[in-house]
Every structure is written in structure tokens, then in C-alpha cells.
Motif scaffolding. Structure first.
Motif, PDB file in Angstrom:
ATOM      1  N   ARG A   1       7.624 -11.686 -18.303  1.00  0.00           N
ATOM      2  CA  ARG A   1       8.116  -9.919 -18.412  1.00  0.00           C
ATOM      3  C   ARG A   1       7.764  -9.715 -17.121  1.00  0.00           C
ATOM      4  O   ARG A   1       6.452 -10.176 -16.686  1.00  0.00           O
ATOM      5  CB  ARG A   1       8.162  -9.145 -19.739  1.00  0.00           C
ATOM      6  N   GLY A   2       8.041  -8.918 -16.444  1.00  0.00           N
ATOM      7  CA  GLY A   2       7.731  -8.261 -14.699  1.00  0.00           C
ATOM      8  C   GLY A   2       6.407  -6.943 -15.033  1.00  0.00           C
ATOM      9  O   GLY A   2       6.884  -6.749 -16.469  1.00  0.00           O
ATOM     10  N   ALA A   3       6.083  -6.911 -14.190  1.00  0.00           N
ATOM     11  CA  ALA A   3       4.872  -6.148 -13.946  1.00  0.00           C
ATOM     12  C   ALA A   3       5.162  -5.318 -12.902  1.00  0.00           C
ATOM     13  O   ALA A   3       4.305  -6.375 -11.610  1.00  0.00           O
ATOM     14  CB  ALA A   3       3.934  -6.457 -14.927  1.00  0.00           C
ATOM     15  N   VAL A   4       4.523  -4.201 -12.761  1.00  0.00           N
ATOM     16  CA  VAL A   4       3.751  -3.490 -12.036  1.00  0.00           C
ATOM     17  C   VAL A   4       2.777  -3.115 -12.286  1.00  0.00           C
ATOM     18  O   VAL A   4       2.481  -2.284 -13.153  1.00  0.00           O
ATOM     19  CB  VAL A   4       4.817  -2.475 -10.929  1.00  0.00           C
ATOM     20  N   THR A   5       1.650  -3.118 -11.044  1.00  0.00           N
ATOM     21  CA  THR A   5       0.534  -2.441 -11.343  1.00  0.00           C
ATOM     22  C   THR A   5      -0.205  -1.600 -10.106  1.00  0.00           C
ATOM     23  O   THR A   5      -0.163  -2.212  -9.548  1.00  0.00           O
ATOM     24  CB  THR A   5      -0.907  -3.771 -12.042  1.00  0.00           C
ATOM     25  N   VAL A   6      -0.926  -0.449 -10.696  1.00  0.00           N
ATOM     26  CA  VAL A   6      -1.489   0.335  -9.275  1.00  0.00           C
ATOM     27  C   VAL A   6      -2.680   0.378  -9.584  1.00  0.00           C
ATOM     28  O   VAL A   6      -3.508   0.874 -10.070  1.00  0.00           O
ATOM     29  CB  VAL A   6      -0.803   1.576  -9.394  1.00  0.00           C
ATOM     30  N   TRP A   7      -3.249   0.317  -8.059  1.00  0.00           N
ATOM     31  CA  TRP A   7      -4.889   0.493  -8.271  1.00  0.00           C
ATOM     32  C   TRP A   7      -5.424   1.318  -7.147  1.00  0.00           C
ATOM     33  O   TRP A   7      -4.349   1.601  -6.155  1.00  0.00           O
ATOM     34  CB  TRP A   7      -5.232  -0.620  -7.716  1.00  0.00           C
ATOM     35  N   ASP A   8      -6.101   2.364  -7.796  1.00  0.00           N
ATOM     36  CA  ASP A   8      -7.505   3.155  -6.935  1.00  0.00           C
ATOM     37  C   ASP A   8      -7.535   2.259  -6.000  1.00  0.00           C
ATOM     38  O   ASP A   8      -9.186   1.560  -6.253  1.00  0.00           O
ATOM     39  CB  ASP A   8      -7.584   4.014  -7.364  1.00  0.00           C
ATOM     40  N   VAL A   9      -7.266   2.174  -4.641  1.00  0.00           N
ATOM     41  CA  VAL A   9      -8.843   1.576  -3.468  1.00  0.00           C
ATOM     42  C   VAL A   9      -9.306   2.051  -3.051  1.00  0.00           C
ATOM     43  O   VAL A   9      -9.766   2.442  -1.739  1.00  0.00           O
ATOM     44  CB  VAL A   9      -7.629   0.613  -2.594  1.00  0.00           C
ATOM     45  N   GLY A  10     -10.089   3.576  -2.877  1.00  0.00           N
ATOM     46  CA  GLY A  10     -10.346   4.831  -2.044  1.00  0.00           C
ATOM     47  C   GLY A  10     -11.735   3.992  -2.133  1.00  0.00           C
ATOM     48  O   GLY A  10     -12.015   4.240  -0.677  1.00  0.00           O
TER      49      GLY A  10
ATOM     50  N   PHE B   1       0.938  -1.442   0.166  1.00  0.00           N
ATOM     51  CA  PHE B   1      -0.215  -0.051  -0.055  1.00  0.00           C
ATOM     52  C   PHE B   1       1.039   1.209   0.067  1.00  0.00           C
ATOM     53  O   PHE B   1       1.674   1.025   1.011  1.00  0.00           O
ATOM     54  CB  PHE B   1      -1.185  -0.423   1.715  1.00  0.00           C
ATOM     55  N   SER B   2      -0.106   2.393  -0.530  1.00  0.00           N
ATOM     56  CA  SER B   2       0.854   3.862  -1.076  1.00  0.00           C
ATOM     57  C   SER B   2       1.176   4.148   0.967  1.00  0.00           C
ATOM     58  O   SER B   2       0.051   3.927   1.394  1.00  0.00           O
ATOM     59  CB  SER B   2       0.647   4.496  -1.815  1.00  0.00           C
ATOM     60  N   PRO B   3       1.909   5.427   0.880  1.00  0.00           N
ATOM     61  CA  PRO B   3       1.521   5.699   2.396  1.00  0.00           C
ATOM     62  C   PRO B   3       0.411   6.410   2.727  1.00  0.00           C
ATOM     63  O   PRO B   3       0.470   6.267   3.928  1.00  0.00           O
ATOM     64  CB  PRO B   3       2.910   6.777   2.640  1.00  0.00           C
ATOM     65  N   ASP B   4       0.105   6.820   1.660  1.00  0.00           N
ATOM     66  CA  ASP B   4      -1.114   7.338   2.107  1.00  0.00           C
ATOM     67  C   ASP B   4      -2.643   6.681   2.293  1.00  0.00           C
ATOM     68  O   ASP B   4      -3.975   6.969   2.575  1.00  0.00           O
ATOM     69  CB  ASP B   4      -2.104   8.990   0.706  1.00  0.00           C
ATOM     70  N   GLY B   5      -2.257   5.433   1.731  1.00  0.00           N
ATOM     71  CA  GLY B   5      -3.737   4.530   1.924  1.00  0.00           C
ATOM     72  C   GLY B   5      -4.582   4.447   0.797  1.00  0.00           C
ATOM     73  O   GLY B   5      -4.507   3.562   0.474  1.00  0.00           O
ATOM     74  N   ARG B   6      -4.171   5.283  -0.564  1.00  0.00           N
ATOM     75  CA  ARG B   6      -5.165   5.312  -1.541  1.00  0.00           C
ATOM     76  C   ARG B   6      -4.530   4.259  -2.712  1.00  0.00           C
ATOM     77  O   ARG B   6      -5.513   3.819  -3.484  1.00  0.00           O
ATOM     78  CB  ARG B   6      -5.559   6.908  -1.929  1.00  0.00           C
ATOM     79  N   SER B   7      -3.411   3.774  -2.790  1.00  0.00           N
ATOM     80  CA  SER B   7      -2.991   2.963  -3.196  1.00  0.00           C
ATOM     81  C   SER B   7      -2.876   1.668  -3.086  1.00  0.00           C
ATOM     82  O   SER B   7      -1.982   1.664  -1.917  1.00  0.00           O
ATOM     83  CB  SER B   7      -2.019   3.524  -4.814  1.00  0.00           C
ATOM     84  N   LEU B   8      -2.648   0.583  -3.726  1.00  0.00           N
ATOM     85  CA  LEU B   8      -2.278  -0.215  -3.706  1.00  0.00           C
ATOM     86  C   LEU B   8      -1.632  -1.132  -5.444  1.00  0.00           C
ATOM     87  O   LEU B   8      -1.561  -0.555  -6.261  1.00  0.00           O
ATOM     88  CB  LEU B   8      -3.883  -1.633  -3.478  1.00  0.00           C
ATOM     89  N   VAL B   9      -0.215  -1.403  -5.109  1.00  0.00           N
ATOM     90  CA  VAL B   9       0.477  -1.625  -6.005  1.00  0.00           C
ATOM     91  C   VAL B   9       1.012  -3.763  -5.750  1.00  0.00           C
ATOM     92  O   VAL B   9       1.007  -4.128  -4.840  1.00  0.00           O
ATOM     93  CB  VAL B   9       1.791  -1.468  -5.772  1.00  0.00           C
ATOM     94  N   THR B  10       0.754  -3.991  -7.001  1.00  0.00           N
ATOM     95  CA  THR B  10       1.022  -5.296  -7.066  1.00  0.00           C
ATOM     96  C   THR B  10       1.768  -5.509  -8.319  1.00  0.00           C
ATOM     97  O   THR B  10       2.377  -4.958  -9.420  1.00  0.00           O
ATOM     98  CB  THR B  10      -0.336  -6.025  -7.303  1.00  0.00           C
ATOM     99  N   GLY B  11       2.665  -7.016  -7.658  1.00  0.00           N
ATOM    100  CA  GLY B  11       3.851  -7.275  -8.613  1.00  0.00           C
ATOM    101  C   GLY B  11       3.702  -8.698  -9.245  1.00  0.00           C
ATOM    102  O   GLY B  11       3.312  -9.786  -8.689  1.00  0.00           O
ATOM    103  N   SER B  12       3.651  -8.702 -10.471  1.00  0.00           N
ATOM    104  CA  SER B  12       3.946  -9.854 -11.270  1.00  0.00           C
ATOM    105  C   SER B  12       4.119 -10.304 -12.419  1.00  0.00           C
ATOM    106  O   SER B  12       5.741  -9.567 -11.947  1.00  0.00           O
ATOM    107  CB  SER B  12       1.996  -9.564 -11.419  1.00  0.00           C
ATOM    108  N   GLY B  13       3.456 -11.048 -13.221  1.00  0.00           N
ATOM    109  CA  GLY B  13       4.543 -11.766 -14.459  1.00  0.00           C
ATOM    110  C   GLY B  13       3.487 -11.006 -15.550  1.00  0.00           C
ATOM    111  O   GLY B  13       2.544 -10.498 -15.417  1.00  0.00           O
TER     112      GLY B  13
END
Length: 371
Positions: free
Chosen positions: A266-275, A240-252
């Protein structure tokens, strides 16, 4: 030469410190809340505490022993007085580290052993992830295919308060390899290593009654082909981001190698808005290039810098990528950190944000200056 309109990649930056006390692969690292200690866990079945009072000359201050299998996860309590270590022997040990030179075992959390598990990457059965709730009153553990929550009201006598299965269909689930609490402690994110698995968001406002609120599914580049070759990319890392608004996942991220499909190359990082936790929204994705001479680069570790402006990711290609996440819809690579020997399995920022620690298959702990 970079093509017109495309920025040149940042030059690689080497490490500032390399720590080599462990005798085998290092699976996990964590800084204490005050930044004075670093804990590392290894396939050699030990946890080492490092004194970072002088960050330019960190030194081992204690070695914690007693686990009968590889140590896969470590985490400090919010007040820094406890350290949890989880291992392949299905136990989590709570250590009192108020005096780092004389750590004492406070409690041992024992989890039941299931039937045989299929090996997935380097992970097998046991405990692979631990995290303290922000208020320090509970601990979550990723144990085989389940998520286990413990009540730490009395740290000397923890009580198991909930056990939930990551995937509703147990046979589709792999080992739970990553867990993270949101900064306010109301959400828990988990991820698995098995085929057809996803990240899961849980409402843990009542730790004894976790409620599944949503599933986050990283996007493969070609879904029709992805579905015929194993389904969604496995979620190896969450944060989670320090402000709690975003979640990041690491995957393929599904790729093509010699005209064939079937591996997350390949690798991938994905950012999610979890408001809205019930409806997470994918806001941005960045892909990690293959290592030179390699054919895979799955992301095994992610960590937000404490100021929330940068994100670090690491994985199979032995390189740590720093991402500028000030605009989550357009992730930009800000630095490539090199010098690590082997796949990167875990990352941790020092609380002041000036140092980033990485560890992995090479058996070393590498530190980069990120100030």
C-alpha cells in the motif's frame, strides 16, 4: 453502503486537460513561478515547455534536446528565468527561458559516474532530482546515492560546493530520487528508493557545509514483520508545506498479500512537524488503497497546494489523492482524481492553486481543476 460512522469516499473526478506531446513515459513536471509555463521531462530524452498563458488551451512552445538519456527532473529558478533539467546521463543543464520560444543553454553540470547500480523501480543511475534554493543562489541534485549542491552565484559558471552521501552506509542506500528545500532555504529534505532507507533532513544554512540534522522514518503497520522483510519503507517523495512547519513524505506501507510479507503493497503519506528540525515529530499518516485489480500502491509523488490546506499524492495505483491537511493529525481524503494512464511519477500545482498537473508511465500529462 458506507458503514455507520465512516464517511463515504468522495466521488472520483476526471481530468480537465490531457497533454500528449511526449513519445514515452513522462517523469517530471514543474510550473514556472508565474504559472505561465509548464516544463515536462521524459524518457524520450526531451524537455517540453508548455505555454499556459491561456490555461484552457495550453500549447507546446519549445522542445529542449541534448540529454543522452531519460530526463528525470526539472525545476524553475525562483525568478523563472532559469530551468534546470537532470537526466540519466549524469548531467544537469541550466536553460535560459526568459524567452520561452528561444531557450538557450547557459551551463551544463557534469557529475562523475559511479560503478554499476542496481535497478530500483524505474530509476537507475544518473540525476533523479533537482531543486533551486528559494534565494536562487544554489541548486541541489540527487545523483545516484549522493546529494550534490552547486553554487550559482554565476549561473554561467556553476561551482560544485558540497557532496554528501544520503546514507552513512553507502551500501544500504538507493538512488536519491527526491529533494526539497524548506521555504526559508535553511533545511533540505532528501529521500531514497533503496531498501532500509529513510528521509534525511539537512541544515544547509551554509550550502558548502550541509549538516545532517535528523532522519525521518515512515511507519510500517507491522514493524516486527517489516524488519524481517526489508526494513523501513523507502521514501520516494518529500515536500515542505508553504509555511515550512511541516514536511510530508511519500512511501510504501507494508501489507499482506496471500499470507506473505515482503513488499510495500500500500501507499502512505506521512506528515511531520519540523518546528524543531533536530527532532521531527510524526503528526499524521494516511494510506492509499490499492488500484482495482492491482496489488500495490506506493506513493511516488507529493505536492502541497499553495494555500497549504491540501496535499496531493500519486503513485502506482494511477490515482491522485487530495488530502485535507488542515488538521495534520487526522488526514482526510477530499478527492480522488482519476484519468491518468499508468503510475503517477510527479505532481505540480500551478502557483494560483487552480490546476494540478500529473505525469507518469502512461506518457501523458494530466491536469485537474482543483479550484
Amino acid at each position: 453502503m458506507a458503514s455507520a460512522g465512516r464517511p463515504s469516499p468522495p466521488p472520483p473526478r476526471g481530468p480537465v486537460i490531457d497533454l500528449t506531446a511526449h513519445r514515452r513515459a513522462v517523469n517530471t513536471v514543474a510550473f514556472s513561478p508565474d504559472g505561465r509555463l509548464l516544463a515536462s521531462g521524459s524518457d524520450d530524452r526531451t524537455v517540453i515547455l508548455w505555454d499556459f498563458t491561456d490555461a484552457a488551451r495550453p500549447a507546446p512552445v519549445a522542445e529542449l534536446t541534448g540529454h543522452r538519456r531519460a530526463v528525470n527532473a526539472v525545476a524553475f529558478s525562483p525568478d523563472g528565468r532559469l530551468l534546470a533539467s537532470g537526466a540519466g546521463d549524469w548531467t544537469v543543464v541550466l536553460w535560459d527561458v526568459a524567452d520561452p520560444a528561444r531557450p538557450a543553454r547557459r551551463a551544463t553540470l557534469v557529475h562523475p559516474r559511479p560503478g554499476p547500480l542496481t535497478r530500483d523501480g524505474w530509476r537507475q543511475g544518473g540525476v533523479h532530482a533537482v531543486a533551486f534554493a528559494p534565494d536562487g543562489r544554489s541548486l541541489v541534485c540527487g545523483v545516484d546515492r549522493t546529494v550534490v549542491l552547486w553554487d550559482l552565484a554565476d549561473a554561467a559558471r556553476p561551482v560544485r560546493c558540497a557532496v554528501v552521501t544520503h546514507n552513512r552506509r553507502l551500501w544500504r542506500s538507493g538512488p536519491v530520487g527526491t529533494v526539497a528545500f524548506s521555504p526559508d532555504g535553511r533545511l533540505l529534505a532528501t529521500g531514497c528508493d533503496g531498501d532500509k532507507n529513510t528521509g534525511v533532513l539537512w541544515d544547509v544554512g551554509e550550502p558548502a557545509r550541509p549538516v545532517r540534522t535528523a532522519v525521518v522514518r515512515p511507519q510500517a503497520r507491522d514493524w516486527p514483520k517489516a524488519l524481517t522483510s526489508g526494513g523501513a519503507p523507502a521514501v520516494h517523495a518529500v515536500g515542505f508545506s508553504p509555511d515550512g512547519r511541516s514536511l510530508v513524505t511519500g512511501s510504501g506501507d507494508l501489507g499482506v498479500v496471500s499470507g506473505t510479507y515482503g513488499s510495500w503493497r500500500r501507499g502512505a503519506v506521512t506528515v511531520w512537524d519540523v518546528g524543531d528540525p533536530a527532532h521531527p515529530v510524526r503528526t499524521g499518516t494516511g494510506t492509499v488503497p490499492l488500484a482495482r485489480g492491482g496489488d500495490t500502491a506506493q506513493v511516488f509523488a507529493v505536492a502541497f497546494r499553495p494555500d497549504g490546506r491540501s496535499l496531493a499524492s500519486g503513485g502506482e495505483n494511477a490515482t491522485v489523492t487530495l488530502w485535507d491537511v488542515t488538521d495534520p493529525a487526522h488526514l482526510a481524503t477530499s478527492a480522488a482524481l482519476v484519468g491518468h494512464r499508468g503510475a503517477v511519477r510527479a505532481l505540480a500545482f500551478r502557483p494560483d492553486g487552480r490546476l494540478l498537473a500529473g505525469c507518469g508511465a502512461g506518457g501523458n500529462i494530466t491536469l485537474w481543476d482543483t479550484s
